[in-house]
Design an enzyme around this catalytic site. Structure first.
Site, PDB file in Angstrom:
ATOM      1  CB  SER A  96      57.041  12.216  -3.759  1.00 23.26           C
ATOM      2  OG  SER A  96      57.758  12.638  -2.618  1.00 23.26           O
TER       3      SER A  96
ATOM      4  CB  THR B 180      62.127   7.736  -2.576  1.00 17.65           C
ATOM      5  OG1 THR B 180      61.782   7.589  -3.951  1.00 17.65           O
ATOM      6  CG2 THR B 180      61.937   6.411  -1.868  1.00 17.65           C
TER       7      THR B 180
ATOM      8  CB  THR C 255      58.299   6.149  -3.493  1.00 22.14           C
ATOM      9  OG1 THR C 255      58.038   7.273  -4.327  1.00 22.14           O
ATOM     10  CG2 THR C 255      58.334   4.895  -4.349  1.00 22.14           C
TER      11      THR C 255
ATOM     12  NE  ARG D  33      57.841   3.997 -12.587  1.00 23.84           N
ATOM     13  CZ  ARG D  33      58.468   4.603 -11.592  1.00 23.84           C
ATOM     14  NH1 ARG D  33      57.865   4.770 -10.433  1.00 23.84           N
ATOM     15  NH2 ARG D  33      59.701   5.061 -11.750  1.00 23.84           N
ATOM     16  CB  VAL D  34      56.492  -1.509  -9.806  1.00 24.41           C
ATOM     17  CG1 VAL D  34      57.369  -1.657  -8.574  1.00 24.41           C
ATOM     18  CG2 VAL D  34      55.045  -1.871  -9.478  1.00 24.41           C
ATOM     19  N   GLY D  35      58.573   1.159  -9.757  1.00 25.45           N
ATOM     20  CA  GLY D  35      59.952   1.599  -9.912  1.00 25.45           C
ATOM     21  C   GLY D  35      60.927   0.792  -9.087  1.00 25.45           C
ATOM     22  CG  ASP D  36      64.388   2.826  -7.476  1.00 27.93           C
ATOM     23  OD1 ASP D  36      63.360   3.521  -7.557  1.00 27.93           O
ATOM     24  OD2 ASP D  36      65.406   3.198  -6.874  1.00 27.93           O
TER      25      ASP D  36
ATOM     26  CB  THR E 266      65.431   9.048  -3.599  1.00 27.96           C
ATOM     27  OG1 THR E 266      64.305   9.698  -4.198  1.00 27.96           O
ATOM     28  CG2 THR E 266      66.527  10.082  -3.395  1.00 27.96           C
ATOM     29  N   GLY E 267      65.380   8.769  -6.710  1.00 30.45           N
ATOM     30  CA  GLY E 267      65.724   9.313  -8.021  1.00 30.45           C
ATOM     31  C   GLY E 267      64.904   8.669  -9.121  1.00 30.45           C
ATOM     32  CG  ASN E 268      64.730   8.120 -14.012  1.00 29.81           C
ATOM     33  OD1 ASN E 268      64.194   7.019 -14.098  1.00 29.81           O
ATOM     34  ND2 ASN E 268      64.686   8.999 -14.992  1.00 29.81           N
ATOM     35  N   GLY E 269      63.754   5.978 -10.798  1.00 23.77           N
ATOM     36  CA  GLY E 269      63.724   4.554 -10.499  1.00 23.77           C
ATOM     37  C   GLY E 269      63.748   3.656 -11.712  1.00 23.77           C
TER      38      GLY E 269
END
Length: 254
Positions: A21, A121, A139, A149-152, A172-175
């Site tokens: 990850s 992350t 991450t 796609r880019v997360g948090d 960390t988690g659901n970004g």
């Protein structure tokens, strides 16, 4: 310095091919390409550098540091971030290992394409002997994500945040959900108000659940006194490590 410590500490995870990850060996997007996001924030100048959807570069947090130190920008993305990394002396390399490729090919065989692997992350917060704070996050993001796609993680105040007068936090988690709440910024501001690091993490995550979201999300935080704390929501256990002259242990919130 705390800046060196966070960069080198996160490099350990980025270069580990068994970590699916983060960085090299991370699980790819829907088309089989590994892309990485990272941010590093340095307290003394309240400055940050970040990269999003970075391709073919093994140490994204180090590229983020170059953005911080060598440019007047904060965030570079995609192939242009890769071109910047090459200018800074980084080498383009294949990030997909045989193991991660096999897992992607297995997913592709599923006609529904509905399975998403748990992801994680690497986030770090450090305070050095001068009292300076650095926070960082890196991450490869959600496995099988839509291309681009880019997360948090590379977003200042979401994946990581610090204030040299207060402390820092990492997430960390659901970004895709977490970036809507800027949880690391909130955590630092709650510590500014006098909350302990754990209380601040819990209060920040409560903002997410109060809006009705039922997702996995985890936070770590350290204040200027060197006190640390963590909190989580969701069903997954959350292991995190603490290291200082008086304490060196791994804790897990279940």
């Amino acid at each position: 310095t705390s800046l060196d410590a966070v960069e080198k500490g996160i490099n350990n995870a980025e270069l580990d091919p068994e970590n699916s990850s983060v960085g090299f060996g991370g699980l790819p997007d829907e088309d089989g390409e590994v892309t990485n996001d990272a941010v590093i924030m340095w307290g003394p100048k309240h400055a940050a550098g970040a990269v999003g959807c970075l391709k073919r570069i093994k140490r994204p947090i180090s590229v983020a540091r170059k953005v911080l130190e060598k440019t007047r920008h904060t965030l570079l993305v995609g192939d242009d971030a890769t071109a910047f990394a090459v200018k800074m002396g980084f080498k383009e390399e294949e990030l997909l290992t045989e193991k991660s490729r096999a897992r992607w090919e297995e997913w592709k065989k599923n006609p529904k394409h509905t399975d998403f692997w748990n992801h994680d992350t690497i986030g770090m917060v450090a305070i050095d002997k001068n009292g300076d704070v650095t926070a960082g996050c890196s991450t490869s993001g959600l496995a099988w994500k839509i291309r681009g796609r880019v997360g948090d993680s590379p977003i200042v105040g979401s994946g990581a945040y610090c204030d040299n007068d207060v402390g820092g936090a990492a997430a960390t988690g659901n970004g895709d959900v977490m970036m809507r709440f800027c949880p690391t910024l909130l955590t630092v501001e709650f510590m500014r108000q006098g909350m302990s690091p754990t209380e601040a993490c819990e209060k920040s995550l409560q903002r997410i659940t109060d809006k009705g979201y039922r997702v996995s999300a985890c936070l770590v935080a350290v204040n200027k006194k060197g006190e640390s704390g963590a909190a989580k929501i969701g069903v997954r256990p959350f292991p995190h490590a603490i290291r200082n002259p008086a304490l060196d242990e791994v804790r897990t919130i279940r």
